[in-house]
Design a protein around this motif. Structure first.
Motif, mmCIF file in Angstrom:
data_model
loop_
_atom_site.group_PDB
_atom_site.id
_atom_site.type_symbol
_atom_site.label_atom_id
_atom_site.label_comp_id
_atom_site.label_asym_id
_atom_site.label_seq_id
_atom_site.Cartn_x
_atom_site.Cartn_y
_atom_site.Cartn_z
ATOM 1 N N LEU A 12 0.827 -1.212 0.000
ATOM 2 C CA LEU A 12 0.000 0.000 0.000
ATOM 3 C C LEU A 12 0.862 1.263 0.000
ATOM 4 C CD1 LEU A 12 -2.810 -1.013 2.516
ATOM 5 C CD2 LEU A 12 -3.005 -0.766 0.033
ATOM 6 N N ASP A 13 1.947 1.243 0.733
ATOM 7 C CA ASP A 13 2.846 2.402 0.759
ATOM 8 C C ASP A 13 3.473 2.640 -0.610
ATOM 9 O OD1 ASP A 13 2.279 2.785 3.441
ATOM 10 O OD2 ASP A 13 4.149 1.879 4.154
ATOM 11 N N ALA A 14 3.847 1.575 -1.306
ATOM 12 C CA ALA A 14 4.438 1.710 -2.645
ATOM 13 C C ALA A 14 3.410 2.258 -3.633
ATOM 14 C CB ALA A 14 4.986 0.370 -3.126
ATOM 15 N N ILE A 15 2.181 1.750 -3.567
ATOM 16 C CA ILE A 15 1.105 2.238 -4.441
ATOM 17 C C ILE A 15 0.854 3.714 -4.170
ATOM 18 C CG2 ILE A 15 -1.394 2.096 -4.872
ATOM 19 C CD1 ILE A 15 -1.098 -0.978 -4.467
ATOM 20 N N SER A 16 0.763 4.072 -2.907
ATOM 21 C CA SER A 16 0.518 5.467 -2.522
ATOM 22 C C SER A 16 1.613 6.388 -3.030
ATOM 23 C CB SER A 16 0.435 5.584 -0.999
ATOM 24 O OG SER A 16 -0.657 4.865 -0.513
ATOM 25 N N CYS A 17 2.836 5.947 -2.881
ATOM 26 C CA CYS A 17 3.981 6.740 -3.309
ATOM 27 C C CYS A 17 3.938 6.999 -4.815
ATOM 28 C CB CYS A 17 5.263 6.023 -2.914
ATOM 29 S SG CYS A 17 6.754 6.939 -3.310
ATOM 30 N N VAL A 56 -9.059 -2.017 -6.855
ATOM 31 C CA VAL A 56 -8.458 -2.082 -8.197
ATOM 32 C C VAL A 56 -9.147 -1.095 -9.123
ATOM 33 C CG1 VAL A 56 -8.087 -3.570 -10.201
ATOM 34 C CG2 VAL A 56 -7.720 -4.464 -7.908
ATOM 35 N N THR A 57 -10.456 -0.942 -8.994
ATOM 36 C CA THR A 57 -11.180 -0.003 -9.854
ATOM 37 C C THR A 57 -10.743 1.434 -9.596
ATOM 38 O OG1 THR A 57 -13.019 -0.030 -8.264
ATOM 39 C CG2 THR A 57 -13.208 -1.475 -10.184
ATOM 40 N N SER A 58 -10.426 1.750 -8.356
ATOM 41 C CA SER A 58 -9.933 3.093 -8.032
ATOM 42 C C SER A 58 -8.546 3.320 -8.624
ATOM 43 C CB SER A 58 -9.888 3.302 -6.517
ATOM 44 O OG SER A 58 -11.183 3.214 -5.962
ATOM 45 N N ILE A 59 -7.691 2.305 -8.539
ATOM 46 C CA ILE A 59 -6.358 2.421 -9.139
ATOM 47 C C ILE A 59 -6.490 2.637 -10.642
ATOM 48 C CG2 ILE A 59 -4.225 1.169 -9.696
ATOM 49 C CD1 ILE A 59 -4.496 -0.194 -6.929
ATOM 50 N N TYR A 60 -7.358 1.870 -11.270
ATOM 51 C CA TYR A 60 -7.550 1.978 -12.715
ATOM 52 C C TYR A 60 -8.038 3.379 -13.085
ATOM 53 C CZ TYR A 60 -8.195 0.065 -17.378
ATOM 54 O OH TYR A 60 -8.072 -0.196 -18.721
ATOM 55 N N ALA A 61 -9.013 3.902 -12.333
ATOM 56 C CA ALA A 61 -9.549 5.241 -12.602
ATOM 57 C C ALA A 61 -8.468 6.303 -12.425
ATOM 58 C CB ALA A 61 -10.734 5.531 -11.679
ATOM 59 N N LEU A 62 -7.671 6.181 -11.381
ATOM 60 C CA LEU A 62 -6.604 7.153 -11.156
ATOM 61 C C LEU A 62 -5.544 7.073 -12.243
ATOM 62 C CD1 LEU A 62 -6.350 6.900 -7.284
ATOM 63 C CD2 LEU A 62 -6.994 8.929 -8.606
ATOM 64 N N CYS A 63 -5.230 5.872 -12.700
ATOM 65 C CA CYS A 63 -4.273 5.728 -13.805
ATOM 66 C C CYS A 63 -4.805 6.410 -15.065
ATOM 67 C CB CYS A 63 -3.989 4.255 -14.081
ATOM 68 S SG CYS A 63 -2.911 3.480 -12.861
ATOM 69 N N GLU A 64 -6.086 6.217 -15.348
ATOM 70 C CA GLU A 64 -6.679 6.884 -16.512
ATOM 71 C C GLU A 64 -6.618 8.397 -16.361
ATOM 72 O OE1 GLU A 64 -10.641 5.447 -17.264
ATOM 73 O OE2 GLU A 64 -9.902 3.626 -18.215
ATOM 74 N N ALA A 65 -6.967 8.889 -15.173
ATOM 75 C CA ALA A 65 -6.966 10.334 -14.937
ATOM 76 C C ALA A 65 -5.549 10.913 -15.039
ATOM 77 C CB ALA A 65 -7.565 10.641 -13.561
ATOM 78 N N LEU A 66 -4.563 10.123 -14.648
ATOM 79 C CA LEU A 66 -3.175 10.581 -14.691
ATOM 80 C C LEU A 66 -2.490 10.240 -16.010
ATOM 81 C CD1 LEU A 66 -2.219 9.580 -11.048
ATOM 82 C CD2 LEU A 66 -2.407 11.913 -11.953
ATOM 83 N N ASN A 67 -3.251 9.620 -16.892
ATOM 84 C CA ASN A 67 -2.751 9.263 -18.230
ATOM 85 C C ASN A 67 -1.509 8.369 -18.157
ATOM 86 O OD1 ASN A 67 -3.028 9.293 -21.020
ATOM 87 N ND2 ASN A 67 -1.587 10.980 -21.248
ATOM 88 N N ILE A 68 -1.586 7.376 -17.283
ATOM 89 C CA ILE A 68 -0.500 6.407 -17.151
ATOM 90 C C ILE A 68 -1.085 5.011 -17.341
ATOM 91 C CG2 ILE A 68 -0.703 6.435 -14.623
ATOM 92 C CD1 ILE A 68 2.252 5.683 -14.478
ATOM 93 N N PRO A 69 -0.531 4.230 -18.269
ATOM 94 C CA PRO A 69 -1.026 2.869 -18.457
ATOM 95 C C PRO A 69 -0.899 2.058 -17.153
ATOM 96 C CG PRO A 69 0.405 3.504 -20.270
ATOM 97 C CD PRO A 69 0.528 4.572 -19.216
ATOM 98 N N VAL A 70 -1.868 1.228 -16.885
ATOM 99 C CA VAL A 70 -1.893 0.454 -15.646
ATOM 100 C C VAL A 70 -0.647 -0.422 -15.508
ATOM 101 C CG1 VAL A 70 -3.183 -1.274 -14.324
ATOM 102 C CG2 VAL A 70 -4.412 0.505 -15.556
ATOM 103 N N ASP A 71 -0.198 -1.022 -16.604
ATOM 104 C CA ASP A 71 0.994 -1.868 -16.518
ATOM 105 C C ASP A 71 2.239 -1.049 -16.163
ATOM 106 O OD1 ASP A 71 0.787 -0.760 -19.144
ATOM 107 O OD2 ASP A 71 2.204 -2.230 -19.904
ATOM 108 N N VAL A 72 2.328 0.152 -16.678
ATOM 109 C CA VAL A 72 3.451 1.036 -16.336
ATOM 110 C C VAL A 72 3.367 1.422 -14.861
ATOM 111 C CG1 VAL A 72 4.493 3.312 -16.777
ATOM 112 C CG2 VAL A 72 3.693 1.896 -18.694
#
Length: 90
Positions: A12-17, A56-72
């Motif tokens: 969680l700390d790594a994801i947050s960072c 996971v859905t929140s991570i996906y939404a934030l990745c889209e909003a930040l324009n970063i592919p989920v795999d990256v």
């Protein structure tokens, strides 16, 4: 019953960072990001402060909003974890 993994806080700390780094790199405040993409600022704040297990859905939404592919995104998270990291008690 939900299993609590012993190393979950490290993950969680790594994801947050990574979320915080990517948002800052975008030049947007949490409030602006929430406004522009119709997200809850509290969700962004909790995700960036590793307050609870992010969906996971929140991570996906934030990745889209930040324009970063989920795999990256997850590669960046993986790079922040200890080399021998595991959630499972092996």
């Amino acid at each position: 019953m939900q299993h609590v993994f012993k190393n979950s806080q490290i993950l969680l700390d790594a994801i947050s960072c990574v979320l915080r780094e990517e948002r800052v790199k975008s030049g947007k405040s949490a409030r602006m990001l929430a406004y522009e993409y119709d997200l809850h600022v509290s969700m962004i704040s909790r995700a960036e402060n590793s307050k609870n297990d992010i969906k996971v859905t929140s991570i996906y939404a934030l990745c889209e909003a930040l324009n970063i592919p989920v795999d990256v995104f997850f590669n960046k998270v993986k790079n922040k974890l200890p080399q021998d990291f595991s959630l499972l008690d092996l």
